[in-house]
Design an enzyme around this catalytic site. Structure first.
Site, short mmCIF file in Angstrom:
data_model
loop_
_atom_site.label_atom_id
_atom_site.label_comp_id
_atom_site.label_asym_id
_atom_site.label_seq_id
_atom_site.Cartn_x
_atom_site.Cartn_y
_atom_site.Cartn_z
N LYS A 1 -20.22 -46.82 52.54
CA LYS A 1 -20.89 -47.15 51.25
C LYS A 1 -22.50 -46.53 51.21
O LYS A 1 -22.77 -46.40 50.02
CB LYS A 1 -20.71 -48.58 51.06
N LYS B 1 -7.93 -48.31 51.63
CA LYS B 1 -7.41 -49.54 51.65
C LYS B 1 -7.23 -50.07 50.07
O LYS B 1 -8.26 -49.80 49.27
CB LYS B 1 -8.10 -50.40 52.74
N LYS C 1 -10.68 -55.12 46.35
CA LYS C 1 -11.19 -55.66 44.90
C LYS C 1 -11.89 -54.89 43.99
O LYS C 1 -11.55 -54.82 42.84
CB LYS C 1 -11.84 -56.93 45.01
N1 AQP Z 1 -6.60 -53.86 52.11
C1 AQP Z 1 -6.67 -54.84 52.78
N2 AQP Z 1 -5.62 -54.95 53.96
C2 AQP Z 1 -5.84 -56.08 54.71
N3 AQP Z 1 -6.89 -56.95 54.88
C3 AQP Z 1 -7.81 -56.87 53.69
N4 AQP Z 1 -8.95 -57.48 53.50
C4 AQP Z 1 -9.56 -56.88 52.37
N5 AQP Z 1 -8.81 -55.92 52.07
C5 AQP Z 1 -7.67 -55.67 52.79
C6 AQP Z 1 -9.41 -58.54 54.25
O1 AQP Z 1 -9.49 -59.64 53.16
C7 AQP Z 1 -10.57 -60.43 53.59
C8 AQP Z 1 -11.41 -60.67 52.17
O2 AQP Z 1 -12.28 -59.19 52.40
P1 AQP Z 1 -13.13 -58.94 51.17
O3 AQP Z 1 -13.63 -59.97 50.41
O4 AQP Z 1 -14.15 -58.01 51.56
O5 AQP Z 1 -12.04 -58.13 50.22
P2 AQP Z 1 -11.91 -56.52 49.51
O6 AQP Z 1 -10.84 -56.52 48.78
O7 AQP Z 1 -12.32 -55.54 50.70
O8 AQP Z 1 -13.25 -56.64 48.39
P3 AQP Z 1 -14.23 -55.60 48.23
O9 AQP Z 1 -15.25 -56.24 47.13
O10 AQP Z 1 -13.55 -54.48 47.40
O11 AQP Z 1 -14.88 -54.99 49.34
P4 AQP Z 1 -14.95 -53.57 49.79
O12 AQP Z 1 -15.74 -52.89 48.88
O13 AQP Z 1 -15.79 -53.49 51.21
O14 AQP Z 1 -13.56 -53.00 50.03
C9 AQP Z 1 -11.01 -59.98 55.07
O15 AQP Z 1 -10.68 -60.55 56.12
C10 AQP Z 1 -10.78 -58.47 54.77
O16 AQP Z 1 -10.56 -57.98 55.82
#
Ligand code: AQP
Length: 324
Positions: free
Chosen positions: A107, A188, A191
């Site tokens: 990022k 992946k 959110k």
């Molecule tokens: N795709 C995924 N597959 C498996 N586990 C996941 N986690 C997140 N995405 C996946 C796990 O969920 C927990 C919370 O993580 P988060 O709040 O960082 O969720 P996110 O969807 O990754 O949110 P963001 O805002 O979109 O973050 P970035 O930008 O970093 O991707 C964690 O235990 C995570 O491992």
């Protein structure tokens, strides 16, 4: 029973990747804590109104999963020990080790306009975990490196200042640790992905879930089998179906092998809908009752604070800060 801690950012609506990779492995065991990590969500640009809304909605999801019993769900910024311990760990962490974090590299590397918080946030995450002397951190694959850093910091601290911290282990499922985007199955599910069709939300109605799965990107073949390299879209759907149904990837692939992608996707949609539907009902019920959410968070805050304060005092004493 192993004590656990884990957190989730209020950066958007909770999706199936969060559920499969993390939330479904969270248990409301005695001594375990689950946290809406709002301070982490400030590492990227944010909107204050959205943050307020998302924090409550994220908490509603955790409570709907039964994690609030007894009082185990709280909001990170409401327990000031997290930010305080984070500073002490910031003074022990090293630029080199933080620079190696792949999340920062993907990022922020080479960009001058990203926040210092984006670079330093694994230290806040280490503080979150170490405050509760937990043994396990149930997370998705993307967080593995951050837990390894947490372990290194705990060992470094304990060897220099005495055995204050418990050294935690990551708990990562073998299947479903990295659920992929439905639109781009090399990335992946996330959110913060702006494409609503890339992810299934836990609040999506049944027909929306079905449509998203039926239109998920797959390769141009016909045969259903598990090959994450050649068929990442199909492999992703197989993993989703397997984790939610408890049936192995191989068995599901055998059932649909020659039936074509349409029949396979229909079967996956049935499994996802059966798992998500009851969660959605409970989440929506809670969202309609914000005072129930706030009460649960207040009770969680009290419990978390009561446990975090003596640990932080022990840290302060060990490092030579005067404890009032
Ligand atoms: N795709 C995924 N597959 C498996 N586990 C996941 N986690 C997140 N995405 C996946 C796990 O969920 C927990 C919370 O993580 P988060 O709040 O960082 O969720 P996110 O969807 O990754 O949110 P963001 O805002 O979109 O973050 P970035 O930008 O970093 O991707 C964690 O235990 C995570 O491992």
């Amino acid at each position: 029973m192993a004590k656990a801690f884990s957190g989730i950012q209020p950066t958007g609506e909770i999706h199936l990747g969060n559920y499969i990779g993390a939330l479904r492995n969270w248990r409301p065991d005695e001594g375990s804590y689950y946290c809406v990590v709002d301070l982490h969500s400030m590492t990227m640009p944010w909107d204050p109104d959205e943050m307020r809304r998302n924090t409550r909605a994220t908490a509603a999801h955790l409570l709907a999963l039964g994690l609030g019993e007894p009082s185990r769900v709280f909001v990170q910024s409401q327990v000031p020990e997290h930010a305080e311990l984070s500073w002490i760990l910031t003074c022990l962490g090293r630029m080199g080790e933080l620079g190696r974090m792949t999340q920062f590299k993907s990022k922020g590397r080479g960009r001058q306009d990203v926040s210092v918080g984006l670079f330093a946030y694994p230290l806040l995450m280490a503080a979150d975990i170490l405050l509760y002397r937990v043994h396990e951190v149930p997370v998705g694959e993307d967080q593995k490196q951050h837990i390894e850093l947490t372990r290194d910091l705990a060992l470094r601290f304990n060897s220099r200042f005495g055995p204050v911290f418990t050294v935690p282990e990551p708990r990562i499922s073998e299947v479903g640790a990295r659920v992929l985007s439905l639109r781009n199955p090399t990335e992946k599910m996330s959110k913060s992905d702006p494409d609503p069709n890339s992810k299934i939300l836990l609040t999506d109605p049944d027909d929306v879930i079905r449509k998203k799965i039926m239109t998920a990107v797959t390769d141009s073949g016909r045969e259903v089998y598990y090959d994450p390299e050649q068929k990442p879209g199909i492999a992703n759907l197989l993993e989703i179906a397997s984790t939610l149904s408890g049936v192995s990837v191989e068995e599901i692939a055998t059932v649909y092998r020659d039936k074509g992608y349409g029949a396979f996707k229909g079967g996956v949609a049935d499994i996802v809908i059966a798992a998500v539907h009851p969660l959605r009902e409970r989440v929506l019920e809670l969202l309609g009752n914000p005072s129930e959410i706030d009460q649960a968070l207040e009770s969680g805050r009290e419990h978390a604070h009561a446990e975090a304060k003596p640990l932080l005092d022990a840290v302060k004493q060990a490092v030579g800060l005067l404890v009032p």
